[in-house]
Motif scaffolding. Sequence first.
Motif, short mmCIF file in Angstrom:
data_model
loop_
_atom_site.label_atom_id
_atom_site.label_comp_id
_atom_site.label_asym_id
_atom_site.label_seq_id
_atom_site.Cartn_x
_atom_site.Cartn_y
_atom_site.Cartn_z
N SER A 179 -12.63 52.02 -54.59
CA SER A 179 -13.21 51.15 -55.63
C SER A 179 -12.19 50.15 -56.16
N ASP A 180 -11.30 49.69 -55.30
CA ASP A 180 -10.29 48.71 -55.68
C ASP A 180 -10.95 47.53 -56.39
N ALA A 181 -10.46 47.20 -57.56
CA ALA A 181 -11.08 46.14 -58.37
C ALA A 181 -11.11 44.80 -57.67
N VAL A 182 -10.20 44.58 -56.71
CA VAL A 182 -10.14 43.26 -56.05
C VAL A 182 -10.50 43.34 -54.57
N PHE A 183 -11.07 44.48 -54.13
CA PHE A 183 -11.60 44.61 -52.77
C PHE A 183 -10.55 44.40 -51.69
N GLY A 184 -9.31 44.87 -51.95
CA GLY A 184 -8.22 44.59 -51.01
C GLY A 184 -7.94 45.67 -49.98
N VAL A 185 -8.54 46.85 -50.12
CA VAL A 185 -8.15 47.98 -49.27
C VAL A 185 -8.72 47.85 -47.85
N ARG A 186 -7.89 48.17 -46.86
CA ARG A 186 -8.30 48.33 -45.47
C ARG A 186 -7.80 49.70 -45.03
N SER A 187 -8.60 50.42 -44.27
CA SER A 187 -8.21 51.78 -43.88
C SER A 187 -6.92 51.78 -43.06
N THR A 188 -6.68 50.70 -42.30
CA THR A 188 -5.48 50.65 -41.47
C THR A 188 -4.22 50.42 -42.28
N LEU A 189 -4.38 50.07 -43.56
CA LEU A 189 -3.23 49.79 -44.42
C LEU A 189 -2.90 50.96 -45.35
N VAL A 190 -3.57 52.09 -45.18
CA VAL A 190 -3.33 53.27 -46.01
C VAL A 190 -2.31 54.16 -45.30
N ALA A 191 -1.27 54.57 -46.03
CA ALA A 191 -0.19 55.34 -45.42
C ALA A 191 0.28 56.45 -46.36
N ASP A 192 1.00 57.40 -45.80
CA ASP A 192 1.54 58.51 -46.58
C ASP A 192 2.84 58.13 -47.26
N TRP A 193 2.92 58.43 -48.54
CA TRP A 193 4.19 58.44 -49.25
C TRP A 193 4.60 59.92 -49.30
N VAL A 194 5.56 60.32 -48.50
CA VAL A 194 5.91 61.74 -48.36
C VAL A 194 6.92 62.14 -49.42
N ARG A 195 6.59 63.17 -50.19
CA ARG A 195 7.47 63.62 -51.27
C ARG A 195 8.52 64.57 -50.73
N HIS A 196 9.76 64.40 -51.20
CA HIS A 196 10.87 65.27 -50.84
C HIS A 196 11.54 65.77 -52.11
N GLU A 197 12.04 66.99 -52.05
CA GLU A 197 12.79 67.52 -53.18
C GLU A 197 14.17 66.86 -53.24
N ALA A 198 14.81 67.01 -54.38
CA ALA A 198 16.15 66.44 -54.56
C ALA A 198 17.08 66.91 -53.45
N GLY A 199 17.96 66.02 -53.03
CA GLY A 199 18.88 66.35 -51.94
C GLY A 199 19.40 65.09 -51.29
N THR A 200 19.49 65.12 -49.99
CA THR A 200 20.01 63.98 -49.25
C THR A 200 18.90 62.98 -48.96
N ALA A 201 19.08 61.76 -49.39
CA ALA A 201 18.08 60.70 -49.20
C ALA A 201 18.21 60.11 -47.79
N PRO A 202 17.23 59.34 -47.35
CA PRO A 202 17.28 58.74 -46.01
C PRO A 202 18.50 57.86 -45.77
N ASP A 203 19.07 57.27 -46.81
CA ASP A 203 20.24 56.41 -46.63
C ASP A 203 21.55 57.20 -46.67
N GLY A 204 21.43 58.54 -46.74
CA GLY A 204 22.62 59.39 -46.73
C GLY A 204 23.18 59.71 -48.10
N SER A 205 22.65 59.07 -49.12
CA SER A 205 23.14 59.34 -50.47
C SER A 205 22.52 60.63 -51.00
N ARG A 206 23.11 61.17 -52.06
CA ARG A 206 22.59 62.36 -52.70
C ARG A 206 21.81 61.97 -53.94
N THR A 207 20.67 62.60 -54.15
CA THR A 207 19.86 62.32 -55.33
C THR A 207 19.52 63.63 -56.02
N ASP A 208 19.55 63.62 -57.34
CA ASP A 208 19.27 64.83 -58.11
C ASP A 208 17.83 64.87 -58.60
#
Length: 288
Positions: free
Chosen positions: A242-271
């Motif tokens: 029900s996007d107010a501006v009718f912008g959604v396409r099914s091919t543009l929907v993706a997962d934002w994957v949650r990770h616990e605190a630890g080593t980030a993808p760039d190698g840094s540490r996050t708490d």
Amino acid sequence: MINLNEDTITGAVIQRNAQAKDARLRELMVNLVQHLHAFARETQLTEEEWQQGIQFLTRVGQMCDENRQEFILLSDTLGLSTLVMALNHRKPAGCTEATVFGPFYVHGAPELPLGADIANGAKGAPCYVSGTVRGDDGRIVANAEIQVWQADEDGFYDVQYTGKDQLAARAVLRSDADGNYHFRSILAEPYPIPHDGPVGDMLEALNRHPWRPAHLHFLIRAEGHQSLTTHVFRKGDKYLESDAVFGVRSTLVADWVRHEAGTAPDGSRTDQPFYVLHFDFVLARAGA
């Protein structure tokens, strides 16, 4: 003496506009007048309704400034932006779909190196975004200009904050020699479009909500390819249907994957917990 009435006025206006030297302007105005007059006849538009419409459009114009484009909001919420985008951005199968531009794009966003934190102080959970840019022939697209912008966790874009000159949660990056891109930002969250003006009043009268599902904006340009204006939406968002501006396409929907605190993808540490989004773009070749 010309005597105009409800049956002859349309033809008279079209005949007058036929003097336009520009053929495309003449075509547009002929069709605009025909459809406007047909609408008035079909609905038996009253003078009071006509006056309300004029007042509404006046208010829309009065809400526009360098940071807010109420007419784009109106176009978006009426589905016109999506229609115009679809008509003008037909692409070969397999290419990333285009969607609405939105009212909060800013010229002159800072160009940052790959891997940069584009949030620049914007509030939100850390999010690491990466992917590849390719052409519809499967070849990598190096040095593609990737403009990205988004709202913060409170649902506001940087330009919506009064008195803040610093741009945040937006940047320009370029894909590397292998067509890859990556950056750090913040988690995309759903937010309402500005609804304190006439467009918001219209939505309320229509019993519609002003919410947009969580997303990132992208504008990608590369030599030899068509430019791409699109979003990437967060899977599972309750406003995807029900996007107010009718912008959604099914091919543009993706997962934002949650990770616990630890080593980030760039190698840094996050708490603190963080999110990871991977999305590949496929650009249509110029002229395709």
